[in-house]
Design an enzyme around this catalytic site. Structure first.
Site, PDB file in Angstrom:
ATOM      1  N   CYS A 149      12.990  10.184  14.301  1.00  0.00           N
ATOM      2  CA  CYS A 149      12.446  10.752  16.019  1.00  0.00           C
ATOM      3  C   CYS A 149      12.746  10.151  16.808  1.00  0.00           C
ATOM      4  O   CYS A 149      12.896  11.116  18.086  1.00  0.00           O
ATOM      5  CB  CYS A 149      10.631  10.032  15.498  1.00  0.00           C
ATOM      6  SG  CYS A 149      10.892   7.817  15.465  1.00  0.00           S
TER       7      CYS A 149
ATOM      8  N   GLU B 139       2.728   7.894  17.150  1.00  0.00           N
ATOM      9  CA  GLU B 139       3.818   7.929  17.184  1.00  0.00           C
ATOM     10  C   GLU B 139       4.613   9.287  17.158  1.00  0.00           C
ATOM     11  O   GLU B 139       4.470   9.764  15.848  1.00  0.00           O
ATOM     12  CB  GLU B 139       4.684   6.911  16.656  1.00  0.00           C
ATOM     13  CG  GLU B 139       4.238   5.070  17.200  1.00  0.00           C
ATOM     14  CD  GLU B 139       4.778   4.705  17.885  1.00  0.00           C
ATOM     15  OE1 GLU B 139       5.539   5.499  19.144  1.00  0.00           O
ATOM     16  OE2 GLU B 139       4.218   3.900  18.786  1.00  0.00           O
TER      17      GLU B 139
ATOM     18  N   GLU C 219      12.527  19.886  19.157  1.00  0.00           N
ATOM     19  CA  GLU C 219      12.926  18.679  17.750  1.00  0.00           C
ATOM     20  C   GLU C 219      13.651  19.941  16.759  1.00  0.00           C
ATOM     21  O   GLU C 219      12.889  20.336  15.754  1.00  0.00           O
ATOM     22  CB  GLU C 219      11.670  17.524  17.753  1.00  0.00           C
ATOM     23  CG  GLU C 219      12.245  16.928  16.563  1.00  0.00           C
ATOM     24  CD  GLU C 219      10.691  16.122  15.941  1.00  0.00           C
ATOM     25  OE1 GLU C 219      10.073  16.745  15.679  1.00  0.00           O
ATOM     26  OE2 GLU C 219      11.476  14.350  16.260  1.00  0.00           O
TER      27      GLU C 219
ATOM     28  N   LYS D 184      -2.565   5.891   3.967  1.00  0.00           N
ATOM     29  CA  LYS D 184      -1.707   7.423   3.751  1.00  0.00           C
ATOM     30  C   LYS D 184      -0.668   7.606   3.968  1.00  0.00           C
ATOM     31  O   LYS D 184       0.160   8.293   4.681  1.00  0.00           O
ATOM     32  CB  LYS D 184      -2.505   8.368   3.606  1.00  0.00           C
ATOM     33  CG  LYS D 184      -2.355   9.523   2.802  1.00  0.00           C
ATOM     34  CD  LYS D 184      -2.686  10.890   3.341  1.00  0.00           C
ATOM     35  CE  LYS D 184      -1.748  11.349   4.037  1.00  0.00           C
ATOM     36  NZ  LYS D 184      -0.955  12.470   3.484  1.00  0.00           N
TER      37      LYS D 184
HETATM   38  P1  NAD Z   1       3.912  15.304   9.906  1.00  0.00           P
HETATM   39  O1  NAD Z   1       3.173  15.176  11.063  1.00  0.00           O
HETATM   40  O2  NAD Z   1       4.207  17.036   9.219  1.00  0.00           O
HETATM   41  O3  NAD Z   1       3.045  14.420   9.158  1.00  0.00           O
HETATM   42  C1  NAD Z   1       3.106  13.381   8.868  1.00  0.00           C
HETATM   43  C2  NAD Z   1       0.974  12.393   8.347  1.00  0.00           C
HETATM   44  O4  NAD Z   1       0.660  13.263   8.444  1.00  0.00           O
HETATM   45  C3  NAD Z   1       1.490  12.653   6.922  1.00  0.00           C
HETATM   46  O5  NAD Z   1       1.246  12.022   6.028  1.00  0.00           O
HETATM   47  C4  NAD Z   1       0.539  14.084   5.841  1.00  0.00           C
HETATM   48  O6  NAD Z   1       0.597  14.053   5.190  1.00  0.00           O
HETATM   49  C5  NAD Z   1      -0.377  14.081   7.203  1.00  0.00           C
HETATM   50  N1  NAD Z   1      -1.388  15.282   7.617  1.00  0.00           N
HETATM   51  C6  NAD Z   1      -0.862  16.411   7.897  1.00  0.00           C
HETATM   52  N2  NAD Z   1      -1.898  16.947   7.889  1.00  0.00           N
HETATM   53  C7  NAD Z   1      -2.558  16.255   8.200  1.00  0.00           C
HETATM   54  C8  NAD Z   1      -3.888  16.659   9.375  1.00  0.00           C
HETATM   55  N3  NAD Z   1      -4.518  18.022   8.788  1.00  0.00           N
HETATM   56  N4  NAD Z   1      -4.937  15.375   9.624  1.00  0.00           N
HETATM   57  C9  NAD Z   1      -4.393  13.922   8.823  1.00  0.00           C
HETATM   58  N5  NAD Z   1      -2.805  13.913   8.716  1.00  0.00           N
HETATM   59  C10 NAD Z   1      -2.318  14.549   8.174  1.00  0.00           C
HETATM   60  O7  NAD Z   1       5.110  14.856   9.378  1.00  0.00           O
HETATM   61  P2  NAD Z   1       6.512  14.413   9.079  1.00  0.00           P
HETATM   62  O8  NAD Z   1       7.208  15.995   8.739  1.00  0.00           O
HETATM   63  O9  NAD Z   1       5.946  13.622   7.581  1.00  0.00           O
HETATM   64  O10 NAD Z   1       7.562  13.782   9.426  1.00  0.00           O
HETATM   65  C11 NAD Z   1       8.099  13.769  10.921  1.00  0.00           C
HETATM   66  C12 NAD Z   1       8.100  14.244  12.230  1.00  0.00           C
HETATM   67  O11 NAD Z   1       7.497  12.533  12.469  1.00  0.00           O
HETATM   68  C13 NAD Z   1       8.554  14.327  13.253  1.00  0.00           C
HETATM   69  O12 NAD Z   1       8.507  15.031  13.851  1.00  0.00           O
HETATM   70  C14 NAD Z   1       8.755  13.081  13.334  1.00  0.00           C
HETATM   71  O13 NAD Z   1       9.835  13.074  14.539  1.00  0.00           O
HETATM   72  C15 NAD Z   1       7.384  12.441  13.156  1.00  0.00           C
HETATM   73  N6  NAD Z   1       8.360  10.643  13.789  1.00  0.00           N
HETATM   74  C16 NAD Z   1       8.141   9.795  14.465  1.00  0.00           C
HETATM   75  C17 NAD Z   1       8.231   8.339  15.239  1.00  0.00           C
HETATM   76  C18 NAD Z   1       7.659   7.194  15.588  1.00  0.00           C
HETATM   77  O14 NAD Z   1       7.644   6.741  15.847  1.00  0.00           O
HETATM   78  N7  NAD Z   1       8.182   8.429  16.386  1.00  0.00           N
HETATM   79  C19 NAD Z   1       8.758   7.944  13.355  1.00  0.00           C
HETATM   80  C20 NAD Z   1       8.535   8.732  12.228  1.00  0.00           C
HETATM   81  C21 NAD Z   1       8.881   9.864  12.676  1.00  0.00           C
END
Ligand code: NAD
Length: 504
Positions: free
Chosen positions: A300, A266, A397, A191
């Protein structure tokens, strides 16, 4: 510098939006309840994609298909060499469509087209690399356990993997997970973020054409709170591989614990670049600017804190401000743009709120601090000086083009500051002294420490975070092992000594 010139942008936007369906059990399908989801380009506020929007029942169907494909299908039973051939073919399929994939990535995410192209090329490289691991995944054996024992350790694919990805590097991040899970023999339900689903949907077609069998990979477009929630909790899923925010990641780990799934997480970062007075000045200034504005700071790994040795701090901050003024921000379709739009409305508001709070807490806005005076979700390159470690902006962040400048006197103080957040994803050390670099690097609690460079990555090098930046590592030669269970075969050779000895 602001660029508004948009060659060909009107042609691109005049095209019909990309149309995507759900990909379940090797077939394109609508959502059971017929729901749809639209995505607008954050740079142009224009509808660029329309999708079938999955609900709970669609997610359950996808999981059932992945389960069948794992329990009965050919994928886990194939030779590694055959899986490797298919993964290489996926890599070639990606490269053959790189322009098309990159354009959709730019339209949905807002990043400059050249950077989307680099992302697609990097992703293809990961599929090629995973292909090499598909043939090399192996267990272990012990011929040292005595005359009557032979021990063999097997690596079994773990089963069905739920893969959930964010919106900042959608195509790269799915490629950090899926090819490695497939190389190990797993099947998957994927997803992408509901804001940037297009390139992952395109990938479904490439997988199908490359020969990935029906059900081995299923792709769902839909909200995390509905589709993601099923993927995280479902008892037929064996492992969760999640990239996203630390907040949602913690919720997902808690929800997955009901069925004790293996998790690979991650998550976020507040990554310091430590600049010592004896650094290569030009390189450190440039990497500081690159580290915070690349992908509009929505990385990230973003270098969102620069810790500068006090003796050079003022001059260094001034040089960073000067270079930041020259960074080219604007329409991601325009040639030469380095920083595009913020990807979502919510993230746009979050960044502005962080700047507002930092100002309130006493930080000085040395550059930027506002939205750009043009349509679309653009924020000025922003440099905050006078930031102290107690301020929220020094610890939280932001995920935007906002750099915090802090100062230190000694190496001990720099390391202590670097380690003073709950995160531990990455860091950089800038010094011309070998001992300084390595002394700091060894003491920093982060999954990656760059020395005199920043934000470089290679498929061979593991990636992941300490502490609240995550659990586990992706990439590197052990990446496929993460998607396995370990099984011990304990074999006895020759007659066995009875436990029961009759009374004599
Ligand atoms: P997010 O946590 O809002 O969403 C990530 C994913 O989780 C999306 O597909 C979202 O639809 C899904 N999601 C949301 N609620 C959920 C739930 N209750 N159950 C299961 N899935 C759910 O993150 P974002 O805003 O899309 O991305 C930004 C964040 O991602 C930042 O904090 C960034 O640091 C982190 N990030 C980390 C890495 C890494 O490798 N460490 C890489 C890229 C981004």
């Amino acid at each position: 510098m602001i660029l508004t010139d948009t060659p060909n942008a009107s042609d691109v936007l005049a095209r019909a939006p990309f149309r995507g369906k759900l990909f379940i059990d090797g077939a394109w399908t609508d959502a059971l309840d017929g729901s749809m989801l639209k995505r607008k380009s954050p740079a142009h506020d224009h509808v660029v994609a329309v999708y079938a929007k999955a609900g709970k029942v669609d997610a359950e169907r996808a999981i059932a298909a992945a389960r069948r494909a794992f329990d009965e299908g050919p994928w886990p039973r194939m030779k590694g060499a055959e899986r490797a051939r298919i993964l290489r073919s996926v890599a070639e399929g990606i490269l053959a469509r790189r322009q098309e994939i990159a354009l959709l990535e730019t339209l949905e995410n807002g990043k400059p087209l050249a950077q989307s192209l680099a992302e697609v090329d990097g992703a293809a490289d990961l599929w090629h690399y995973a292909a090499t691991l598909a043939r090399n995944l192996h267990g272990d054996s012990y011929n040292t356990l005595g005359e009557h024992t032979l021990g063999v350790v097997l690596r079994d694919p773990i089963g069905v993997v739920s893969i959930i990805t964010p919106w900042n590097f959608p195509f790269l991040i799915v490629s950090q997970k899926l090819p490695f899970a497939l190389a190990a023999g797993c099947t998957a339900v994927v997803k992408p973020s509901e804001f940037t689903s297009g390139t992952t949907v395109m990938l479904a077609e490439i997988l199908h054409q490359a020969g990935v069998p029906p059900g081995a990979v299923n792709i769902l477009v839909g909200p995390g709170s509905v589709v993601g929630d099923v993927m995280v909790k479902h008892p037929q899923v064996d492992m969760l591989s999640f990239t996203g925010s630390t907040t949602v990641g913690k919720q997902a780990v808690a929800a997955s614990a009901q069925t004790l799934k293996k998790v690979s997480m991650e998550l976020g970062g507040k990554n310091p670049q430590i600049v010592f007075a004896d650094c290569d000045w030009e390189a450190a200034v440039d990497a500081t600017v690159f580290g915070i504005y690349f992908n509009a700071g929505q990385c990230c790994n973003s270098g969102s804190r620069v810790l500068v040795q006090a003796s050079i701090a003022e001059k260094f901050a001034a040089a960073v401000v000067e270079r930041s003024k020259r960074v080219r921000v604007g329409d991601p379709l325009a040639t030469g743009v380095q920083v595009g739009a913020i990807t979502t409305d919510k993230q746009f508001e979050t960044i502005l709120a962080h700047i507002h709070d930092a100002r309130r807490d006493g930080a000085t806005v040395a550059l930027g601090g506002s939205r750009l005076a043009m349509p679309g979700l653009y924020i000025e390159p922003t440099v905050l000086t006078g930031v102290t470690p107690d301020m929220a902006i020094a610890r939280e962040e932001v995920f935007g083009p906002v750099l915090s400048v802090l100062t230190f006197e000694t190496l001990d103080e720099a390391v202590q500051l670097a380690n003073s957040t709950l995160y531990g994803l990455s860091a950089a050390v800038w010094s011309s002294d070998f001992t300084t670099c390595l002394s700091a690097a060894r003491r920093i609690k982060a999954g990656t420490v760059w020395v005199n460079t920043f934000l470089e990555g290679h498929a061979e090098l593991p990636f992941g975070g300490y502490r609240e930046s995550g659990i586990g590592r992706e990439l590197g030669r052990f990446a496929t092992e993460d998607y396995t269970e370990t099984k011990t075969l304990h074999m006895h050779l020759g007659p066995r000594t009875d436990w029961y000895v009759p009374n004599r």
